[in-house]
Design a protein around this motif. Structure first.
Motif, PDB file in Angstrom:
ATOM      1  N   GLN A  35      -2.647  -6.498  12.167  1.00 38.86           N
ATOM      2  CA  GLN A  35      -2.034  -5.179  12.133  1.00 38.86           C
ATOM      3  C   GLN A  35      -2.833  -4.227  13.012  1.00 38.86           C
ATOM      4  O   GLN A  35      -4.031  -4.364  13.154  1.00 38.86           O
ATOM      5  CB  GLN A  35      -1.989  -4.649  10.708  1.00 38.86           C
ATOM      6  N   SER A  50       6.891  -2.829  13.795  1.00 38.80           N
ATOM      7  CA  SER A  50       7.895  -3.055  12.754  1.00 38.80           C
ATOM      8  C   SER A  50       7.406  -2.548  11.409  1.00 38.80           C
ATOM      9  O   SER A  50       6.225  -2.238  11.232  1.00 38.80           O
ATOM     10  CB  SER A  50       8.263  -4.537  12.670  1.00 38.80           C
ATOM     11  N   LEU A  51       8.348  -2.491  10.476  1.00 39.79           N
ATOM     12  CA  LEU A  51       8.080  -2.017   9.123  1.00 39.79           C
ATOM     13  C   LEU A  51       8.350  -3.123   8.123  1.00 39.79           C
ATOM     14  O   LEU A  51       9.250  -3.934   8.319  1.00 39.79           O
ATOM     15  CB  LEU A  51       9.017  -0.847   8.781  1.00 39.79           C
ATOM     16  N   THR A  52       7.608  -3.089   7.034  1.00 42.62           N
ATOM     17  CA  THR A  52       7.921  -3.963   5.904  1.00 42.62           C
ATOM     18  C   THR A  52       8.986  -3.266   5.068  1.00 42.62           C
ATOM     19  O   THR A  52       9.257  -2.062   5.254  1.00 42.62           O
ATOM     20  CB  THR A  52       6.676  -4.205   5.024  1.00 42.62           C
ATOM     21  N   GLU A  53       9.556  -3.986   4.132  1.00 40.28           N
ATOM     22  CA  GLU A  53      10.567  -3.392   3.247  1.00 40.28           C
ATOM     23  C   GLU A  53       9.964  -2.234   2.444  1.00 40.28           C
ATOM     24  O   GLU A  53      10.600  -1.205   2.241  1.00 40.28           O
ATOM     25  CB  GLU A  53      11.140  -4.461   2.320  1.00 40.28           C
ATOM     26  N   GLU A  54       8.734  -2.400   2.006  1.00 41.52           N
ATOM     27  CA  GLU A  54       8.056  -1.335   1.260  1.00 41.52           C
ATOM     28  C   GLU A  54       7.861  -0.098   2.137  1.00 41.52           C
ATOM     29  O   GLU A  54       8.015   1.033   1.682  1.00 41.52           O
ATOM     30  CB  GLU A  54       6.704  -1.833   0.748  1.00 41.52           C
ATOM     31  N   GLN A  55       7.538  -0.297   3.408  1.00 38.99           N
ATOM     32  CA  GLN A  55       7.354   0.830   4.328  1.00 38.99           C
ATOM     33  C   GLN A  55       8.677   1.558   4.587  1.00 38.99           C
ATOM     34  O   GLN A  55       8.683   2.776   4.745  1.00 38.99           O
ATOM     35  CB  GLN A  55       6.701   0.356   5.620  1.00 38.99           C
ATOM     36  N   TRP A  56       9.780   0.810   4.628  1.00 40.56           N
ATOM     37  CA  TRP A  56      11.100   1.447   4.749  1.00 40.56           C
ATOM     38  C   TRP A  56      11.291   2.426   3.590  1.00 40.56           C
ATOM     39  O   TRP A  56      11.731   3.557   3.794  1.00 40.56           O
ATOM     40  CB  TRP A  56      12.231   0.409   4.673  1.00 40.56           C
ATOM     41  N   LEU A  91       0.951  -0.462  10.533  1.00 37.79           N
ATOM     42  CA  LEU A  91       2.117  -1.028  11.196  1.00 37.79           C
ATOM     43  C   LEU A  91       1.789  -2.381  11.811  1.00 37.79           C
ATOM     44  O   LEU A  91       0.666  -2.608  12.249  1.00 37.79           O
ATOM     45  CB  LEU A  91       2.617  -0.062  12.267  1.00 37.79           C
ATOM     46  N   SER A  92       2.783  -3.241  11.857  1.00 42.73           N
ATOM     47  CA  SER A  92       2.604  -4.579  12.413  1.00 42.73           C
ATOM     48  C   SER A  92       3.367  -4.702  13.723  1.00 42.73           C
ATOM     49  O   SER A  92       4.393  -4.046  13.909  1.00 42.73           O
ATOM     50  CB  SER A  92       3.151  -5.633  11.442  1.00 42.73           C
ATOM     51  N   ARG A 143       6.012  -6.021  16.250  1.00 35.77           N
ATOM     52  CA  ARG A 143       7.377  -6.491  15.995  1.00 35.77           C
ATOM     53  C   ARG A 143       7.489  -7.970  16.335  1.00 35.77           C
ATOM     54  O   ARG A 143       7.054  -8.397  17.404  1.00 35.77           O
ATOM     55  CB  ARG A 143       8.381  -5.686  16.816  1.00 35.77           C
ATOM     56  N   THR A 144       8.063  -8.724  15.435  1.00 28.37           N
ATOM     57  CA  THR A 144       8.292 -10.144  15.688  1.00 28.37           C
ATOM     58  C   THR A 144       9.770 -10.484  15.607  1.00 28.37           C
ATOM     59  O   THR A 144      10.194 -11.537  16.046  1.00 28.37           O
ATOM     60  CB  THR A 144       7.528 -11.019  14.661  1.00 28.37           C
TER      61      THR A 144
END
Length: 153
Positions: A3, A57-63, A123-124, A126-127
């Motif tokens: 990250q 990209s975002l994780t579901e939790e970050q959304w 943040l990670s 994007r994959t």
């Protein structure tokens, strides 16, 4: 862990980025369709466009965290926007322009809330799909995702 964080996003940076992209006719039209037909959140999609350009990209939790960040301004913005549209034919131009300025202030507050939230997240890279594409899918506006993606630099 794989990250990282880009330079901290500032309100002014996101605001200028948003103005630049919203100034592109196709993006503006897609944002208005997203907002009016799909009840999408324009400031959120502009932030997601920023993430896409930085290949993040975002994780579901970050959304969920981003959604919560604008929970207080989104209903107010929607209600004011609807009210402004209803009264437009009955307002003098100067009053209508003032109402647009107030709406713009609400937009700015919402972006400030998003910036505050995004800067707290790890943040990670994007994959998968671009974040604008993921958002358009979430709200049933898949056909708009290509417009945001093709307008990517």
């Amino acid at each position: 862990m794989n990250q990282y964080r880009p330079l901290p996003l500032t309100f002014e940076r996101l605001w200028q980025f948003s103005l630049q992209h919203y100034g592109v006719r196709e993006i503006k039209e897609a944002c208005l369709v997203l907002q009016n037909r799909y009840k999408g959140k324009v400031n959120l999609v502009l932030l997601l466009k920023w993430l896409d350009e930085h290949e993040l990209s975002l994780t579901e939790e970050q959304w969920l965290q981003l959604d919560n960040a604008i929970e207080r301004t989104e209903p107010l913005l929607q209600q004011f926007r609807d009210y402004r549209r209803k009264v437009k034919p009955h307002l003098p131009d100067t009053l209508y322009r003032e109402s647009l300025q107030f709406e713009l202030q609400l937009e700015r507050q919402q972006q400030a809330d998003l910036v505050h939230c995004i800067n707290l997240l790890d943040l990670s890279p994007r994959t998968g799909q671009p974040m604008t594409h993921v958002y358009c899918q979430k709200i049933g506006a898949q056909r708009l995702s290509q417009i945001f993606y093709s307008a990517e630099k």
